[in-house]
Every structure is written in structure tokens, then in C-alpha cells.
Design a protein around this motif. Sequence first.
Motif, PDB file in Angstrom:
ATOM      1  N   PHE A  19      -6.117   3.752   3.573  1.00  0.00           N
ATOM      2  CA  PHE A  19      -6.673   3.904   2.232  1.00  0.00           C
ATOM      3  C   PHE A  19      -5.569   4.198   1.212  1.00  0.00           C
ATOM      4  N   SER A  20      -4.574   4.941   1.626  1.00  0.00           N
ATOM      5  CA  SER A  20      -3.429   5.200   0.750  1.00  0.00           C
ATOM      6  C   SER A  20      -2.706   3.895   0.437  1.00  0.00           C
ATOM      7  N   MET A  21      -2.557   3.034   1.447  1.00  0.00           N
ATOM      8  CA  MET A  21      -1.906   1.739   1.224  1.00  0.00           C
ATOM      9  C   MET A  21      -2.724   0.861   0.285  1.00  0.00           C
ATOM     10  N   LEU A  22      -4.028   0.881   0.435  1.00  0.00           N
ATOM     11  CA  LEU A  22      -4.896   0.086  -0.436  1.00  0.00           C
ATOM     12  C   LEU A  22      -4.774   0.558  -1.885  1.00  0.00           C
ATOM     13  N   TYR A  23      -4.820   1.849  -2.082  1.00  0.00           N
ATOM     14  CA  TYR A  23      -4.676   2.409  -3.428  1.00  0.00           C
ATOM     15  C   TYR A  23      -3.283   2.105  -3.985  1.00  0.00           C
ATOM     16  N   LEU A  27      -2.049   0.240  -7.563  1.00  0.00           N
ATOM     17  CA  LEU A  27      -1.101   0.821  -8.513  1.00  0.00           C
ATOM     18  C   LEU A  27       0.124  -0.078  -8.691  1.00  0.00           C
ATOM     19  N   LEU A  28       0.561  -0.685  -7.602  1.00  0.00           N
ATOM     20  CA  LEU A  28       1.742  -1.552  -7.669  1.00  0.00           C
ATOM     21  C   LEU A  28       1.481  -2.817  -8.468  1.00  0.00           C
ATOM     22  N   PHE A  29       0.229  -3.219  -8.567  1.00  0.00           N
ATOM     23  CA  PHE A  29      -0.082  -4.381  -9.400  1.00  0.00           C
ATOM     24  C   PHE A  29       0.430  -4.155 -10.816  1.00  0.00           C
ATOM     25  N   GLY A  30       0.178  -2.979 -11.363  1.00  0.00           N
ATOM     26  CA  GLY A  30       0.648  -2.661 -12.709  1.00  0.00           C
ATOM     27  C   GLY A  30       2.161  -2.576 -12.800  1.00  0.00           C
ATOM     28  N   VAL A  31       2.778  -1.946 -11.815  1.00  0.00           N
ATOM     29  CA  VAL A  31       4.243  -1.817 -11.801  1.00  0.00           C
ATOM     30  C   VAL A  31       4.885  -3.203 -11.761  1.00  0.00           C
ATOM     31  N   LEU A  32       4.402  -4.056 -10.872  1.00  0.00           N
ATOM     32  CA  LEU A  32       4.982  -5.393 -10.734  1.00  0.00           C
ATOM     33  C   LEU A  32       4.651  -6.286 -11.921  1.00  0.00           C
ATOM     34  N   PHE A  33       3.493  -6.086 -12.522  1.00  0.00           N
ATOM     35  CA  PHE A  33       3.138  -6.850 -13.718  1.00  0.00           C
ATOM     36  C   PHE A  33       4.127  -6.551 -14.847  1.00  0.00           C
ATOM     37  N   ILE A  34       4.388  -5.281 -15.088  1.00  0.00           N
ATOM     38  CA  ILE A  34       5.334  -4.887 -16.143  1.00  0.00           C
ATOM     39  C   ILE A  34       6.741  -5.377 -15.816  1.00  0.00           C
ATOM     40  N   ALA A  35       7.159  -5.240 -14.550  1.00  0.00           N
ATOM     41  CA  ALA A  35       8.495  -5.696 -14.154  1.00  0.00           C
ATOM     42  C   ALA A  35       8.621  -7.206 -14.322  1.00  0.00           C
ATOM     43  N   GLY A  36       7.596  -7.943 -13.937  1.00  0.00           N
ATOM     44  CA  GLY A  36       7.609  -9.396 -14.108  1.00  0.00           C
ATOM     45  C   GLY A  36       7.620  -9.794 -15.572  1.00  0.00           C
ATOM     46  N   TRP A  37       6.853  -9.086 -16.378  1.00  0.00           N
ATOM     47  CA  TRP A  37       6.819  -9.363 -17.818  1.00  0.00           C
ATOM     48  C   TRP A  37       8.196  -9.114 -18.438  1.00  0.00           C
ATOM     49  N   TRP A  83      -4.176  10.770  -1.591  1.00  0.00           N
ATOM     50  CA  TRP A  83      -4.744  10.827  -0.240  1.00  0.00           C
ATOM     51  C   TRP A  83      -4.163  11.961   0.589  1.00  0.00           C
ATOM     52  N   ARG A  84      -3.343  12.819  -0.049  1.00  0.00           N
ATOM     53  CA  ARG A  84      -2.783  14.018   0.569  1.00  0.00           C
ATOM     54  C   ARG A  84      -2.038  13.726   1.866  1.00  0.00           C
ATOM     55  N   VAL A  85      -1.106  12.768   1.761  1.00  0.00           N
ATOM     56  CA  VAL A  85      -0.197  12.468   2.858  1.00  0.00           C
ATOM     57  C   VAL A  85       1.222  12.503   2.323  1.00  0.00           C
ATOM     58  N   ARG A  86       2.174  12.763   3.200  1.00  0.00           N
ATOM     59  CA  ARG A  86       3.579  12.847   2.780  1.00  0.00           C
ATOM     60  C   ARG A  86       4.459  12.191   3.843  1.00  0.00           C
ATOM     61  N   LEU A  87       5.508  11.557   3.376  1.00  0.00           N
ATOM     62  CA  LEU A  87       6.506  10.999   4.271  1.00  0.00           C
ATOM     63  C   LEU A  87       7.597  12.031   4.491  1.00  0.00           C
ATOM     64  N   VAL A  88       7.899  12.296   5.737  1.00  0.00           N
ATOM     65  CA  VAL A  88       8.966  13.233   6.084  1.00  0.00           C
ATOM     66  C   VAL A  88       9.844  12.573   7.145  1.00  0.00           C
ATOM     67  N   ALA A  89      11.034  13.120   7.315  1.00  0.00           N
ATOM     68  CA  ALA A  89      11.888  12.678   8.414  1.00  0.00           C
ATOM     69  C   ALA A  89      11.248  13.110   9.725  1.00  0.00           C
ATOM     70  N   LYS A  90      11.694  12.547  10.797  1.00  0.00           N
ATOM     71  CA  LYS A  90      11.111  12.841  12.106  1.00  0.00           C
ATOM     72  C   LYS A  90      11.098  14.336  12.418  1.00  0.00           C
ATOM     73  N   ASP A  91      12.113  15.062  11.932  1.00  0.00           N
ATOM     74  CA  ASP A  91      12.197  16.498  12.177  1.00  0.00           C
ATOM     75  C   ASP A  91      11.403  17.322  11.167  1.00  0.00           C
ATOM     76  N   GLY A  92      10.728  16.667  10.235  1.00  0.00           N
ATOM     77  CA  GLY A  92       9.928  17.369   9.235  1.00  0.00           C
ATOM     78  C   GLY A  92      10.651  17.630   7.934  1.00  0.00           C
ATOM     79  N   GLY A  93      11.917  17.278   7.858  1.00  0.00           N
ATOM     80  CA  GLY A  93      12.708  17.490   6.646  1.00  0.00           C
ATOM     81  C   GLY A  93      12.527  16.365   5.634  1.00  0.00           C
ATOM     82  N   PRO A  94      13.207  16.474   4.501  1.00  0.00           N
ATOM     83  CA  PRO A  94      13.099  15.434   3.478  1.00  0.00           C
ATOM     84  C   PRO A  94      13.739  14.122   3.940  1.00  0.00           C
ATOM     85  N   VAL A  95      13.281  13.034   3.377  1.00  0.00           N
ATOM     86  CA  VAL A  95      13.769  11.702   3.728  1.00  0.00           C
ATOM     87  C   VAL A  95      15.016  11.397   2.900  1.00  0.00           C
ATOM     88  N   GLN A  96      16.076  10.993   3.587  1.00  0.00           N
ATOM     89  CA  GLN A  96      17.326  10.640   2.926  1.00  0.00           C
ATOM     90  C   GLN A  96      17.286   9.162   2.511  1.00  0.00           C
TER      91      GLN A  96
END
Length: 165
Positions: A19-23, A27-37, A83-96
Amino acid sequence: MSDINVGIDDNAPLKRRLFSMLYESMLLFGVLFIAGWLFSTLLQQRSALYMRHGLELWLFTVLACYFMWFWCHGGQTLAMKTWRVRLVAKDGGPVQPLRAASRFLLAWLWFLPGLAFASLIHAQTWLLVVIPAMNFLLWAATIYLDPQRQFLHDRLAGTRIISLS
């Protein structure tokens, strides 16, 4: 965020991720529309075929910057926050940045093999939808091959999607 203890039970369920990917796609439709314009206006692109590969490269770069920025600065895009999800590194730290870049490139495996196969067999009409859709479903099913229920691209990139309670 690096001091957060992330366990297997914190992994986001498949439904929430999809569901997060669908949403995100809406949202990316707008981002890509502006970038394409912007591309079309600044470079005076008068035909969709004129500088087509340049536009594709530009939009790919915009997508890469969008995701890498959010993943490296808090681990969440707007859709992931919703959707209250977060991407973290495998060890739980921030993503580099390097890990975010590898995850971005590996995530294209959701679509590219199906599109390449459809092109290879010169698919037409409904097969142009069915083949990439089957690729998408098979890639989503990779969650069940991993004991920690992570997608294959997350496993390869050394990242995890966790739920935020």
C-alpha cells in the motif's frame, strides 16, 4: 535512529509495504510530471521523440535523487510516513548513500525483467500488462523466501523496512 533496537518482529507486513508503494506511485506522478515539464520547457522539447533518451535519463535521475534523499534523511518518503514504515540498514541504523543507491537500482527488478521479457517476445495487447504484472507478483512473493520477511532487493542491499508503532 541508530540506537533503535530493531528486531524481526518490527518488520513491516507485506500489505503495508504494498500500500505504501501504491501511494508512492501516485505521489511520484506529480514529481515526474513537474520534472518532465521542466525538462521539456527548458530544453524546448517540441516532440516526445526529440531528446527522448535524455528525458528518460533525467527522470531516472530525479527518481534516484528523490528516493536516496528521503532514505538517507530519516528513512521515510511521504508515503512511508503515511503508512508508518521506515527504511533502515540491516543493523537498524540509518541508511547510507551507497546503500540507498544500491537499493534504488535493485528495486528496478520489480519491473525491468518483465518489461524486458515482454519486449523480447514482442508481446502485444494484454500480454504487455500481464507479463510485467506477473514479474511484480513474483518479486513480491520473494518475501516468503526470506526468514526475516524482507524483499530480495532489501536483502541484497542490506536494508530493511520496519513498522513504526
